[in-house]
Scaffold this active site. Structure first.
Site, PDB file in Angstrom:
ATOM      1  N   ASN A 114      23.113  70.909  79.944  1.00 11.11           N
ATOM      2  CA  ASN A 114      24.193  70.352  79.115  1.00 11.11           C
ATOM      3  C   ASN A 114      24.185  68.829  79.044  1.00 11.11           C
ATOM      4  O   ASN A 114      24.576  68.256  78.030  1.00 11.11           O
ATOM      5  CB  ASN A 114      25.537  70.836  79.683  1.00 11.11           C
ATOM      6  CG  ASN A 114      26.705  70.039  79.138  1.00 11.11           C
ATOM      7  OD1 ASN A 114      27.176  70.257  78.020  1.00 11.11           O
ATOM      8  ND2 ASN A 114      27.189  69.064  79.922  1.00 11.11           N
ATOM      9  N   TYR A 178      18.359  60.826  68.962  1.00 12.44           N
ATOM     10  CA  TYR A 178      19.143  61.948  69.511  1.00 12.44           C
ATOM     11  C   TYR A 178      18.911  63.208  68.674  1.00 12.44           C
ATOM     12  O   TYR A 178      18.639  64.286  69.228  1.00 12.44           O
ATOM     13  CB  TYR A 178      20.620  61.551  69.513  1.00 12.44           C
ATOM     14  CG  TYR A 178      21.594  62.650  69.856  1.00 12.44           C
ATOM     15  CD1 TYR A 178      21.745  63.103  71.166  1.00 12.44           C
ATOM     16  CD2 TYR A 178      22.402  63.221  68.873  1.00 12.44           C
ATOM     17  CE1 TYR A 178      22.660  64.101  71.483  1.00 12.44           C
ATOM     18  CE2 TYR A 178      23.323  64.212  69.172  1.00 12.44           C
ATOM     19  CZ  TYR A 178      23.454  64.660  70.478  1.00 12.44           C
ATOM     20  OH  TYR A 178      24.360  65.642  70.779  1.00 12.44           O
ATOM     21  N   GLY A 179      19.003  63.076  67.353  1.00 10.82           N
ATOM     22  CA  GLY A 179      18.802  64.233  66.478  1.00 10.82           C
ATOM     23  C   GLY A 179      17.411  64.816  66.653  1.00 10.82           C
ATOM     24  O   GLY A 179      17.234  66.038  66.732  1.00 10.82           O
ATOM     25  N   ALA A 180      16.416  63.936  66.727  1.00  5.71           N
ATOM     26  CA  ALA A 180      15.037  64.405  66.886  1.00  5.71           C
ATOM     27  C   ALA A 180      14.856  65.084  68.245  1.00  5.71           C
ATOM     28  O   ALA A 180      14.177  66.117  68.364  1.00  5.71           O
ATOM     29  CB  ALA A 180      14.073  63.232  66.745  1.00  5.71           C
ATOM     30  N   ALA A 181      15.482  64.513  69.275  1.00  2.00           N
ATOM     31  CA  ALA A 181      15.384  65.112  70.617  1.00  2.00           C
ATOM     32  C   ALA A 181      16.046  66.488  70.641  1.00  2.00           C
ATOM     33  O   ALA A 181      15.511  67.434  71.239  1.00  2.00           O
ATOM     34  CB  ALA A 181      16.024  64.194  71.652  1.00  2.00           C
ATOM     35  N   LYS A 182      17.203  66.606  70.002  1.00  2.00           N
ATOM     36  CA  LYS A 182      17.889  67.913  69.989  1.00  2.00           C
ATOM     37  C   LYS A 182      17.078  68.940  69.192  1.00  2.00           C
ATOM     38  O   LYS A 182      17.003  70.109  69.582  1.00  2.00           O
ATOM     39  CB  LYS A 182      19.303  67.768  69.417  1.00  2.00           C
ATOM     40  CG  LYS A 182      20.289  67.069  70.354  1.00  2.00           C
ATOM     41  CD  LYS A 182      20.587  67.880  71.618  1.00  2.00           C
ATOM     42  CE  LYS A 182      21.757  67.305  72.414  1.00  2.00           C
ATOM     43  NZ  LYS A 182      21.993  68.007  73.676  1.00  2.00           N
TER      44      LYS A 182
END
Ligand SMILES: NC(=O)c1ccc[n+]([C@@H]2O[C@H](COP(=O)([O-])OP(=O)(O)OC[C@H]3O[C@@H](n4cnc5c(N)ncnc54)[C@H](OP(=O)(O)O)[C@@H]3O)[C@@H](O)[C@H]2O)c1
Length: 280
Positions: A114, A178-182
């Site tokens: 999380n 962040y978006g790419a990591a998620k």
């Protein structure tokens, strides 16, 4: 009708379980009878009525999580907590901390990856170091934790739950790394589900806009207005995410899945143009 789960006798680790969504997941598993451990870089605040600290490997003076602190405005009261929750201080980006954290377990049934997040950081003008750290936290750390936890989870016939994000399935301007990591995290879960089947299940909860203390800054504190843009009429609460986790963690067939907890998603901006007010 209320769905209830009995996770008695099961050992659950929730990274970043001291605040926000992670704390909600920790409370839900504790209330369902599980033995719960959370980790974070800083200990949770010690509530005045809390019992004595529960010993934890590597950080015996850290306090257990007590009742939740005040919820952010616009979010409802948190559910009553179950048993004490053990806290271990660990930075999930640090492989030595991950080793110490997982080395403290002789049994692990559920790992909830999380810990995550990102500051608003448009790519132009922000440092490469920041973006690397964001990717470390949101993608590399869950990979390391899952890898280290795998033998324990295999022995227990357990599962991994990734806390993903809508930012990983639609453009995420201002938080591109962040978006790419998620997005990578969602794919990692699908890969591990195939690699570790049938012993260990791996699933993702793709969270939409959620009302948490730290997210207040991200959404300008306007939880009600933001909630009104969501088909469900409100932002997600930690307990909404926790309910999906309790279900995914219960023994079953589902693996490699992405469960969207986004209240129906985000209404596309263009659709406002067709609203009665603007059409007039
Ligand atoms: N809130 C939203 O709108 C939203 C939407 C979609 C997805 N999500 C995802 O849901 C998850 C939880 O979000 P949240 O809003 O509840 O976050 P939060 O309130 O900021 O809490 C983050 C938790 O992670 C811990 N943490 C942060 N960095 C860490 C590190 N390096 N090592 C160990 N622990 C660390 C924090 O404690 P310390 O700071 O003490 O370490 C805290 O316990 C994240 O994965 C986030 O990407 C959130």
């Amino acid at each position: 009708m209320t769905a209830t789960y009995d996770h008695t006798g099961r050992h659950v680790l929730i990274t970043g379980g001291t605040k926000g969504i992670g704390a909600g997941i920790a409370r839900a598993f504790a209330a369902a009878g599980a033995t719960v451990t959370v980790c974070a870089r800083t200990p949770p605040p010690v509530p005045s009525s809390s019992p004595p600290p529960v010993p934890s490997p590597g950080s015996s003076s850290d306090p257990p999580l007590g009742p939740p602190s005040s919820p952010p405005s616009g979010s409802p009261p948190s559910p009553a907590p179950g048993g004490p929750v053990r806290f271990v201080r660990a930075d999930v980006r640090d492989p030595e901390d991950v080793e110490r954290l997982l080395g403290g377990f002789s049994r692990l049934d559920v790992l909830v990856n999380n810990a995550g997040g990102s500051p608003h950081a448009p790519l132009a003008g922000s440092s490469p170091r920041l973006h690397a750290r964001v990717i470390e936290l949101n993608l590399v750390a869950p990979l390391l934790l899952s890898q280290r936890a795998h033998p324990l989870l295999k022995d227990a016939g357990g599962s991994v739950i990734m806390i993903g994000s809508s930012s990983g399935v639609r453009p995420s301007p201002g938080t591109s790394a962040y978006g790419a990591a998620k997005a990578g995290l969602h794919h990692l879960a699908a890969c591990l589900a195939a690699e570790w089947a049938p012993e260990v299940r791996v699933n993702t909860v793709v969270v939409g806009l959620a009302a948490t203390e730290n997210a207040a800054g991200h959404y300008g504190g306007a939880f009600e207005q933001v909630g009104a843009t969501i088909p469900a009429g409100r932002m997600a609460r930690p307990e909404d995410v926790a309910a999906a986790c309790l279900w995914l963690a219960a023994p079953g067939y589902v693996t490699g899945a992405q469960i969207q907890v986004h209240g129906g998603g985000e209404t596309p901006a263009w659709s406002w143009l067709t609203s009665a007010e603007i059409a007039r």
